[in-house]
Design an enzyme around this catalytic site. Structure first.
Site, PDB file in Angstrom:
ATOM      1  N   HIS A  62       0.689  -1.223   0.088  1.00  0.00           N
ATOM      2  CA  HIS A  62      -0.080   0.195   0.194  1.00  0.00           C
ATOM      3  C   HIS A  62       0.777   1.308   0.237  1.00  0.00           C
ATOM      4  O   HIS A  62       0.702   1.982   0.424  1.00  0.00           O
ATOM      5  CB  HIS A  62      -0.513   0.059   1.530  1.00  0.00           C
ATOM      6  N   CYS A  63       2.536   0.905  -0.380  1.00  0.00           N
ATOM      7  CA  CYS A  63       2.587   2.810  -0.802  1.00  0.00           C
ATOM      8  C   CYS A  63       1.926   3.156  -1.938  1.00  0.00           C
ATOM      9  O   CYS A  63       1.569   3.014  -3.070  1.00  0.00           O
ATOM     10  CB  CYS A  63       4.673   2.073  -1.335  1.00  0.00           C
ATOM     11  N   GLN A  65       3.181   5.794  -3.630  1.00  0.00           N
ATOM     12  CA  GLN A  65       4.584   6.449  -4.329  1.00  0.00           C
ATOM     13  C   GLN A  65       5.034   5.378  -5.761  1.00  0.00           C
ATOM     14  O   GLN A  65       5.062   4.314  -5.528  1.00  0.00           O
ATOM     15  CB  GLN A  65       5.782   6.707  -3.913  1.00  0.00           C
ATOM     16  N   PHE A  67       6.764   3.882  -8.466  1.00  0.00           N
ATOM     17  CA  PHE A  67       7.772   3.083  -8.561  1.00  0.00           C
ATOM     18  C   PHE A  67       8.216   4.058 -10.169  1.00  0.00           C
ATOM     19  O   PHE A  67       7.901   3.826 -11.344  1.00  0.00           O
ATOM     20  CB  PHE A  67       8.496   2.104  -8.680  1.00  0.00           C
ATOM     21  N   HIS A  81      -1.780  -5.584  -3.364  1.00  0.00           N
ATOM     22  CA  HIS A  81      -2.722  -5.455  -3.972  1.00  0.00           C
ATOM     23  C   HIS A  81      -4.471  -5.399  -3.327  1.00  0.00           C
ATOM     24  O   HIS A  81      -4.483  -6.120  -3.114  1.00  0.00           O
ATOM     25  CB  HIS A  81      -2.659  -4.686  -5.571  1.00  0.00           C
ATOM     26  N   GLY A  90      -6.320  -0.599  -8.976  1.00  0.00           N
ATOM     27  CA  GLY A  90      -6.024   1.828  -8.517  1.00  0.00           C
ATOM     28  C   GLY A  90      -6.473   1.236  -7.631  1.00  0.00           C
ATOM     29  O   GLY A  90      -6.803   1.206  -6.288  1.00  0.00           O
ATOM     30  N   PHE A  92      -8.949   2.181  -4.386  1.00  0.00           N
ATOM     31  CA  PHE A  92      -9.990   1.836  -3.399  1.00  0.00           C
ATOM     32  C   PHE A  92     -10.889   1.119  -4.150  1.00  0.00           C
ATOM     33  O   PHE A  92     -12.117   0.878  -4.531  1.00  0.00           O
ATOM     34  CB  PHE A  92     -11.562   3.120  -2.398  1.00  0.00           C
ATOM     35  N   ASP A 116      -0.958  -1.749 -10.255  1.00  0.00           N
ATOM     36  CA  ASP A 116      -1.848  -2.724 -10.077  1.00  0.00           C
ATOM     37  C   ASP A 116      -1.263  -3.807 -11.799  1.00  0.00           C
ATOM     38  O   ASP A 116      -3.497  -3.587 -11.698  1.00  0.00           O
ATOM     39  CB  ASP A 116      -3.180  -2.551  -9.567  1.00  0.00           C
ATOM     40  N   ASN A 209     -17.538  10.609   3.003  1.00  0.00           N
ATOM     41  CA  ASN A 209     -17.062  10.674   1.825  1.00  0.00           C
ATOM     42  C   ASN A 209     -18.163  10.922   0.972  1.00  0.00           C
ATOM     43  O   ASN A 209     -18.253  12.353   0.597  1.00  0.00           O
ATOM     44  CB  ASN A 209     -17.026   9.201   1.392  1.00  0.00           C
TER      45      ASN A 209
END
EC number: 2.1.2.-
Length: 234
Positions: A62-63, A65, A67, A81, A90, A92, A116, A209
């Site tokens: 769950h990074c 950033q 790569f 993921h 992608g 959520f 992903d 939300n």
């Protein structure tokens, strides 16, 4: 073998620390935009050469950033993921799967130059019940994620797995797609089932939300509570 784990997620960080205690020779960092207290930061974009030289494997839990290509080409990179690739890749995944009915689950895959998207090492589906919200599905996904990573960690570490490409390209949702779901148009037409799915997809613990604007111009936040009937006792 030296492993770098990058995570911006509190649940995934707990798993990373567990792996570190079990196996050793691992460093755990968060990205520059992570908000985990006390966890050191690593900007992979600025430290590619150092990472490639020092580590044999980079794990993204769950990074947030992306790569760089030089990192992906220089060292084996694997992502965990919380979605069932290639469906709703992608942002959520469980939110969009509650709405569109596509599969959700956890996928461990090699990282390529798309989001992903890389060859799949292992994955496990998670059922979505009629009373589920985003929050309840996500809680189960975190349990599945832990089980799946622990089950396959030796193969991931050693590279002794057989990865397979997704059967289709699937679909991708970005943050902007999620943001477009949040505002509720009180004049929108549709079925109650569609609106209920959208509301439960946007209900996640205490996050605010879903919202609409009332006649006075005030923003009003919306969450739903779904409670299944208990089975009758025999």
């Amino acid at each position: 073998m030296t492993i770098l784990i990058l995570t911006d997620n509190v649940h995934a960080h707990a798993l990373a620390v567990d792996l570190q205690a079990r196996h050793g020779d691992m460093d755990v960092y968060q990205s520059p935009i992570g908000q985990l207290p006390g966890v050191p930061r690593c900007d992979v974009a600025e430290r590619v050469a150092e990472i490639v030289e020092r580590y044999d494997l980079v794990l993204s839990f769950h990074c947030k950033q992306r790569f760089p290509a030089a990192l992906i080409d220089g060292v084996r990179c694997v992502n965990v993921h919380p979605g069932f690739n290639p469906y709703n890749r992608g942002w959520f995944p469980q939110v969009f799967s509650i709405i569109d009915g596509q599969k959700v689950g956890v996928t461990i895959h090699e990282i390529d130059d798309q989001l992903d998207h890389g060859p799949i090492i292992a994955q496990r589906e998670c059922a979505i019940e009629s009373w589920d919200s985003s929050g309840s599905v996500y809680a189960r996904l975190m349990d599945i994620e832990r089980e799946l990573v622990l089950e396959h960690f030796d193969a991931i570490r050693d590279g002794s797995y057989t990865a397979k490409s997704p059967a289709t390209e699937g679909n991708l949702n970005l943050k902007k797609d999620f943001e477009q779901l949040r505002r509720l148009d009180l004049n929108e037409r549709g079925t109650f089932g569609h609106f209920l799915n959208r509301l439960r997809a946007l209900t996640h613990d205490d996050f605010r939300n879903a919202w609409f604007v009332d006649a006075s111009g005030r923003k009003v936040f919306v969450r739903v509570v779904l409670e299944p009937e208990k089975p009758a006792e025999a």
